[in-house]
Design a protein around this motif. Structure first.
Motif, PDB file in Angstrom:
ATOM      1  N   GLN A   1       0.827  -1.205   0.000  1.00  0.00           N
ATOM      2  CA  GLN A   1       0.000   0.000   0.000  1.00  0.00           C
ATOM      3  C   GLN A   1       0.860   1.254   0.000  1.00  0.00           C
ATOM      4  OE1 GLN A   1      -2.479  -1.125   3.496  1.00  0.00           O
ATOM      5  NE2 GLN A   1      -4.225  -0.688   2.177  1.00  0.00           N
ATOM      6  N   ARG A   2       1.912   1.253   0.801  1.00  0.00           N
ATOM      7  CA  ARG A   2       2.798   2.426   0.864  1.00  0.00           C
ATOM      8  C   ARG A   2       3.585   2.591  -0.430  1.00  0.00           C
ATOM      9  NH1 ARG A   2       6.126   1.098   6.067  1.00  0.00           N
ATOM     10  NH2 ARG A   2       7.025   3.182   5.765  1.00  0.00           N
ATOM     11  N   LEU A   3       4.035   1.487  -0.995  1.00  0.00           N
ATOM     12  CA  LEU A   3       4.774   1.560  -2.256  1.00  0.00           C
ATOM     13  C   LEU A   3       3.892   2.036  -3.402  1.00  0.00           C
ATOM     14  CD1 LEU A   3       6.735  -1.803  -1.912  1.00  0.00           C
ATOM     15  CD2 LEU A   3       7.753   0.479  -1.863  1.00  0.00           C
ATOM     16  N   SER A   4       2.603   1.717  -3.331  1.00  0.00           N
ATOM     17  CA  SER A   4       1.682   2.093  -4.406  1.00  0.00           C
ATOM     18  C   SER A   4       1.503   3.602  -4.527  1.00  0.00           C
ATOM     19  CB  SER A   4       0.313   1.434  -4.177  1.00  0.00           C
ATOM     20  OG  SER A   4       0.415   0.035  -4.240  1.00  0.00           O
ATOM     21  N   SER A   5       1.830   4.319  -3.462  1.00  0.00           N
ATOM     22  CA  SER A   5       1.673   5.772  -3.482  1.00  0.00           C
ATOM     23  C   SER A   5       2.892   6.500  -4.029  1.00  0.00           C
ATOM     24  CB  SER A   5       1.364   6.284  -2.065  1.00  0.00           C
ATOM     25  OG  SER A   5       2.493   6.102  -1.223  1.00  0.00           O
ATOM     26  N   LEU A   6       3.962   5.758  -4.350  1.00  0.00           N
ATOM     27  CA  LEU A   6       5.191   6.398  -4.825  1.00  0.00           C
ATOM     28  C   LEU A   6       5.066   6.779  -6.300  1.00  0.00           C
ATOM     29  CD1 LEU A   6       7.904   4.082  -3.212  1.00  0.00           C
ATOM     30  CD2 LEU A   6       7.082   6.298  -2.377  1.00  0.00           C
ATOM     31  N   GLU A   7       5.368   8.018  -6.596  1.00  0.00           N
ATOM     32  CA  GLU A   7       5.297   8.500  -7.979  1.00  0.00           C
ATOM     33  C   GLU A   7       6.374   7.841  -8.826  1.00  0.00           C
ATOM     34  OE1 GLU A   7       5.309  12.748 -10.455  1.00  0.00           O
ATOM     35  OE2 GLU A   7       5.380  12.729  -8.245  1.00  0.00           O
ATOM     36  N   GLY A   8       5.969   7.339  -9.974  1.00  0.00           N
ATOM     37  CA  GLY A   8       6.916   6.758 -10.911  1.00  0.00           C
ATOM     38  C   GLY A   8       7.168   5.270 -10.727  1.00  0.00           C
ATOM     39  N   TRP A   9       6.687   4.692  -9.636  1.00  0.00           N
ATOM     40  CA  TRP A   9       6.927   3.275  -9.358  1.00  0.00           C
ATOM     41  C   TRP A   9       5.632   2.482  -9.456  1.00  0.00           C
ATOM     42  CZ3 TRP A   9      11.724   1.124  -8.561  1.00  0.00           C
ATOM     43  CH2 TRP A   9      12.776   2.036  -8.416  1.00  0.00           C
ATOM     44  N   THR A  10       5.718   1.316 -10.078  1.00  0.00           N
ATOM     45  CA  THR A  10       4.605   0.377 -10.129  1.00  0.00           C
ATOM     46  C   THR A  10       4.838  -0.680  -9.066  1.00  0.00           C
ATOM     47  OG1 THR A  10       4.290   0.714 -12.502  1.00  0.00           O
ATOM     48  CG2 THR A  10       3.381  -1.303 -11.550  1.00  0.00           C
ATOM     49  N   ALA A  11       3.894  -0.830  -8.146  1.00  0.00           N
ATOM     50  CA  ALA A  11       4.042  -1.775  -7.038  1.00  0.00           C
ATOM     51  C   ALA A  11       3.283  -3.062  -7.330  1.00  0.00           C
ATOM     52  CB  ALA A  11       3.548  -1.150  -5.738  1.00  0.00           C
ATOM     53  N   ALA A  12       3.926  -4.198  -7.075  1.00  0.00           N
ATOM     54  CA  ALA A  12       3.306  -5.514  -7.234  1.00  0.00           C
ATOM     55  C   ALA A  12       3.185  -6.166  -5.867  1.00  0.00           C
ATOM     56  CB  ALA A  12       4.140  -6.394  -8.161  1.00  0.00           C
ATOM     57  N   PHE A  13       1.998  -6.736  -5.595  1.00  0.00           N
ATOM     58  CA  PHE A  13       1.781  -7.461  -4.351  1.00  0.00           C
ATOM     59  C   PHE A  13       1.994  -8.941  -4.605  1.00  0.00           C
ATOM     60  CE2 PHE A  13      -1.483  -9.506  -1.446  1.00  0.00           C
ATOM     61  CZ  PHE A  13      -0.658  -9.484  -0.330  1.00  0.00           C
ATOM     62  N   GLY A  14       3.154  -9.423  -4.227  1.00  0.00           N
ATOM     63  CA  GLY A  14       3.444 -10.839  -4.302  1.00  0.00           C
ATOM     64  C   GLY A  14       3.830 -11.319  -5.681  1.00  0.00           C
ATOM     65  N   TYR A  15       3.859 -12.645  -5.818  1.00  0.00           N
ATOM     66  CA  TYR A  15       4.431 -13.300  -6.979  1.00  0.00           C
ATOM     67  C   TYR A  15       3.416 -13.592  -8.076  1.00  0.00           C
ATOM     68  CZ  TYR A  15       8.288 -14.040  -3.721  1.00  0.00           C
ATOM     69  OH  TYR A  15       9.316 -13.851  -2.825  1.00  0.00           O
ATOM     70  N   ASP A  16       2.164 -13.190  -7.862  1.00  0.00           N
ATOM     71  CA  ASP A  16       1.164 -13.437  -8.898  1.00  0.00           C
ATOM     72  C   ASP A  16       0.424 -12.175  -9.306  1.00  0.00           C
ATOM     73  OD1 ASP A  16      -0.252 -13.077  -6.545  1.00  0.00           O
ATOM     74  OD2 ASP A  16      -1.703 -14.673  -6.936  1.00  0.00           O
ATOM     75  N   ASP A  17       0.969 -11.015  -8.980  1.00  0.00           N
ATOM     76  CA  ASP A  17       0.324  -9.759  -9.336  1.00  0.00           C
ATOM     77  C   ASP A  17       0.308  -9.612 -10.863  1.00  0.00           C
ATOM     78  OD1 ASP A  17      -0.090  -6.852  -9.846  1.00  0.00           O
ATOM     79  OD2 ASP A  17       0.072  -6.696  -7.669  1.00  0.00           O
ATOM     80  N   PRO A  18      -0.825  -9.235 -11.440  1.00  0.00           N
ATOM     81  CA  PRO A  18      -0.907  -9.126 -12.901  1.00  0.00           C
ATOM     82  C   PRO A  18      -0.015  -8.048 -13.506  1.00  0.00           C
ATOM     83  CG  PRO A  18      -2.946  -8.360 -11.852  1.00  0.00           C
ATOM     84  CD  PRO A  18      -2.142  -9.021 -10.786  1.00  0.00           C
ATOM     85  N   VAL A  19       0.538  -7.126 -12.696  1.00  0.00           N
ATOM     86  CA  VAL A  19       1.425  -6.112 -13.270  1.00  0.00           C
ATOM     87  C   VAL A  19       2.790  -6.707 -13.626  1.00  0.00           C
ATOM     88  CG1 VAL A  19       0.285  -4.271 -11.985  1.00  0.00           C
ATOM     89  CG2 VAL A  19       2.413  -5.251 -11.084  1.00  0.00           C
ATOM     90  N   LEU A  20       3.106  -7.903 -13.134  1.00  0.00           N
ATOM     91  CA  LEU A  20       4.387  -8.534 -13.454  1.00  0.00           C
ATOM     92  C   LEU A  20       4.376  -9.014 -14.898  1.00  0.00           C
ATOM     93  CD1 LEU A  20       4.808 -10.694 -10.210  1.00  0.00           C
ATOM     94  CD2 LEU A  20       5.870  -8.471 -10.705  1.00  0.00           C
TER      95      LEU A  20
END
Length: 348
Positions: free
Chosen positions: A51-70
Motif C-alpha cells: 500500500q505504501r509503495l503504491s503511493s510512490l510517484e513513478g513506481w509500479t508496485a506488485a503485491f506478491g508473486y502473482d500480481d498481474p502487473v508482473l
C-alpha cells in the motif's frame, strides 16, 4: 529521515551499477525508491508495505508473486534483496530471471548475519559469472550480467501439498516458500484446534486472523461436518501474499467456504463475527515483534458481535492476557502448557 536498513544503504552506495528499467524485489523500506531517484517496478509480499509503495510517484508496485502487473523481460536491472528463507530466495531468483530482459543485470544484496553467503550459492547456480562488487554496511553486493531470461514463471508451480490431521479430520494444506509452518501442523495451531473440539464455538460467522494457509478455517468446517453439523463459514485475513494464495488453494481443495482477504491487520475487514480465531505471528524476520498482534487486540472488539468470542493461541511467555482483558473483555486460559496458551475472551 530515519536510517534505512543496512542492505538499502549498501545498494545506494552502489547505485552506479543500476541501469535502464529497474525492478526491485523484496525491499523493507519504501524510502529506498525515492532515494534511488528513478522509477520502475517494486515487488513486496507484505500488503501494508505494498500500500505504501503504491503511493510512490513513478513506481509500479506488485503485491506478491502473482500480481498481474508482473511481465517478462520488463527490467534491464533487477535488484533482489535477501529473503529470510532459502526456499523463498530461490523463488525470488526465479521471478527475477523472468522479469529481466535478455542480456540484463541482476544485483543481489543482503546482510552477512542473515545468510547472504547461502544466497550467493543460489545466485551462482543461476548465474555462474556472478561476482561480488562491494562489502558495505555489514552487507555484500553481488552482480551478474548477460543473463538469459526464463521463458515462464508461475508461482502456483511452487505449490506443495501436505496432509494435516486433528480430531480425526484429515485434509490437504497448500504451502509456498516463505509461508509459516509450511509442511507441518505447528504445535500452537494444533492446541487451538483441540480447544475448538473441546469447547465449541457458538453459532455464527467466524474470522481467522493471520490465517496463513487456511488450516484453522478448513479444519473447523470439516470437523463440524464430521459431527453432522453444517460447516460455519470462516473468513480469513493475512498480510502476506503467499498466505492468501495458499489459503485460497486449501479452501478450494477442501470445499471450505469463506472469503480470504489481504490486509494489514484488520484494516480491510468489514462486518462483525460471532468468533475471531488466531494464531498470530510474533516475528519480523529473525526479531521478536508483537506489534501487529497488539494492534489487532486493540481493534478486534469492533469486529465482534456483543458477547462474541476471541480465541487466540500464543507462546506462553508473550504478555497478551492483560491486553486481551483491557480491549476485549474477561479472559481465561482454556488450554496450555509451558510453550503455548489458548486464551478465550468475550466482548464486553
Amino acid at each position: 529521515m530515519p536510517a534505512l536498513p543496512n542492505s538499502h544503504e549498501a545498494l545506494l552506495k552502489n547505485r552506479e551499477y543500476l541501469y535502464g528499467r529497474l525492478a526491485i524485489l523484496g525491499p523493507a523500506d519504501p524510502a529506498l525508491m525515492p532515494a534511488l531517484a528513478g522509477s520502475g517496478l517494486v515487488v513486496t509480499e507484505r500488503f501494508g508495505l505494498w500500500q505504501r509503495l503504491s503511493s510512490l510517484e513513478g513506481w509500479t508496485a506488485a503485491f506478491g508473486y502473482d500480481d498481474p502487473v508482473l511481465s517478462p523481460g520488463c527490467a534491464d536491472t533487477v535488484v533482489v534483496f535477501l529473503a529470510k528463507a532459502r526456499a523463498e530466495m530461490a523463488l525470488r531468483l526465479e521471478l527475477a530471471s523472468w522479469l529481466v530482459a535478455k542480456g540484463g543485470r541482476l544485483i543481489l544484496v543482503g546482510e552477512k548475519k542473515e545468510g547472504i553467503s547461502g544466497a550467493v550459492k543460489q545466485l551462482r547456480a543461476l548465474a555462474p559469472q556472478a561476482a561480488k562488487i562491494d562489502s558495505a554496511r555489514h552487507c555484500q553486493v553481488w552482480q551478474a550480467d548477460h543473463l538469459q531470461p526464463s521463458e515462464t514463471f508461475d508461482v502456483r508451480q511452487w505449490l506443495q501439498w501436505h496432509g494435516v490431521e486433528s480430531s480425526g479430520v484429515r485434509f490437504q494444506v497448500a504451502g509456498l516458500p516463505g509461508i509459516f509452518s509450511a509442511g507441518a501442523l505447528d504445535a500452537g495451531t494444533a492446541m487451538l484446534l483441540d480447544s475448538l473440539a473441546s469447547f465449541p464455538l457458538k453459532d455464527g460467522p467466524v474470522l481467522d486472523f493471520a490465517c496463513g494457509a487456511g488450516v484453522i478455517g478448513t479444519w473447523l468446517q470439516l470437523y463440524q461436518r464430521s459431527l453432522g453439523e453444517p460447516g460455519t463459514q470462516v473468513d480469513g485475513v493475512d498480510v502476506q501474499s503467499q498466505a492468501v494464495i495458499c489459503a485460497h488453494s486449501t479452501y478450494q481443495r477442501a470445499g471450505a467456504a469463506g472469503t480470504i482477504t489481504a490486509s494489514d491487520g484488520l484494516e480491510r475487514v468489514e462486518g462483525k463475527y460471532a468468533a475471531v480465531l488466531s494464531n498470530p505471528p510474533f516475528h519480523t524476520g529473525i526479531r521478536t515483534d508483537t506489534s501487529m498482534t497488539e494492534e489487532f487486540l486493540r481493534q478486534v472488539a469492533g469486529h465482534l458481535e456483543p458477547g462474541g468470542e476471541l480465541r487466540l493461541v500464543a507462546n506462553s511467555f508473550l504478555p497478551y492476557q492483560e491486553l486481551i482483558r483491557r480491549h476485549v473483555g474477561p479472559v481465561s486460559a482454556i488450554a496450555g502448557d509451558k510453550r503455548f496458551t489458548v486464551w478465550s475472551a468475550r466482548r464486553h
